[in-house]
Design an enzyme around this catalytic site. Sequence first.
Site, mmCIF file in Angstrom:
data_model
loop_
_atom_site.group_PDB
_atom_site.id
_atom_site.type_symbol
_atom_site.label_atom_id
_atom_site.label_comp_id
_atom_site.label_asym_id
_atom_site.label_seq_id
_atom_site.Cartn_x
_atom_site.Cartn_y
_atom_site.Cartn_z
ATOM 1 N N SER A 81 0.849 -1.204 0.000
ATOM 2 C CA SER A 81 0.000 0.000 0.000
ATOM 3 C C SER A 81 0.872 1.236 0.000
ATOM 4 C CB SER A 81 -0.894 0.065 1.255
ATOM 5 O OG SER A 81 -1.614 1.293 1.267
ATOM 6 N N TYR B 23 -7.053 6.447 2.242
ATOM 7 C CA TYR B 23 -6.155 5.552 2.987
ATOM 8 C C TYR B 23 -6.861 5.015 4.229
ATOM 9 C CZ TYR B 23 -1.791 4.017 5.269
ATOM 10 O OH TYR B 23 -0.800 3.292 5.869
#
Length: 323
Positions: free
Chosen positions: A76, A146
Amino acid sequence: MKRVLITGAAGFLGSHLCDRFIKEGYHVIGMDNLITGDLKNIEHLFKLEHFEFYHNDVSKFIHVPGNLDYILHFASPASPIDYLKIPIQTLKVSSLGTHNVLGLALVKNARVLVASTSEVYGDPVVHPQTEDYWGNVNPVGPRGCYDEAKRFMEALTMAYHNAHGLETRIVRIFNTYGPRMRLNDGRVLPAFIGQALRGEDLTMFGDGSQTRSFCYVDDLVEGIYRLLLSDYHLPVNVGNPEEITIKDFGEEILKLTCAKQKLISLPLPKDDPKQRRPDITLARKILNWEPKINRAQGLKITFEYFKTLNKDELNKVEHRKFN
Ligand code: UDP
């Protein structure tokens, strides 16, 4: 020999995890799409018999031949500058990517550990943050892509645990630093050290009264390793509870680097959390873990690493959008 798949293997944390599992005698399979990761971080592993690498996007279908004992999902983007630039990939890797990882784990009968974050607490009104705090997140703000993706990742992981009996672990990672952080990822430590090395003033956002708690990477890796091997499936905070204001942190960096510059104040980015410190009571209890490396020691090692970067790397700066 146990086999472990690590997604995000070429990233800052992923590469340190690869090192650790190799050291523990595992066969390590790294996976990364190299959007924010860098092969330089794992270059030294390619010559090893028990390291393999797949250049793959975990958000798409993934397949790994052979059996797997463990999967660590660390792919990520993880810095505000990255997820502001690539919000859709950020959302996909922790949602679709997590789904793929969990599906693979089910087929392989592997245990999964997913990398969650203190960002699930948002701009917290409970301080320090305990695992039972549900957080204060703005889903439509700049950090939403996020924070919400990581919250969804936790929910999906729990669903696989509950519906399929899959062995799962969830670590909530607080600010971590160390060698191999990207100098231009916009995070405060590489930003400050880069500025100090280039002879620029240090860009403190707001009045610098916001706090963070910085954990050295080796301590974090130890906590993650213990959590993976534990029998605890609910989220666990792993971080260093030593809290500091960003202003004091900037002063520390100036002192460490012997820079003659000063701190200058720039606007505070939107939704920037005002305070952050992990409560690690749970990690102490169930993992018998706490950080061993203090900021002075960790910063020294990290500064030595940044000093080895060449001029081109040092000058590759990206400026952060503020709102
Ligand atoms: N920050 C700063 N100057 C910089 C970069 C960051 O003052 O050049 C501040 C930022 O506003 C935040 C803190 O440092 O309050 C930590 O930021 P970082 O991006 O490292 O991580 P965060 O914890 O916010 O995700």
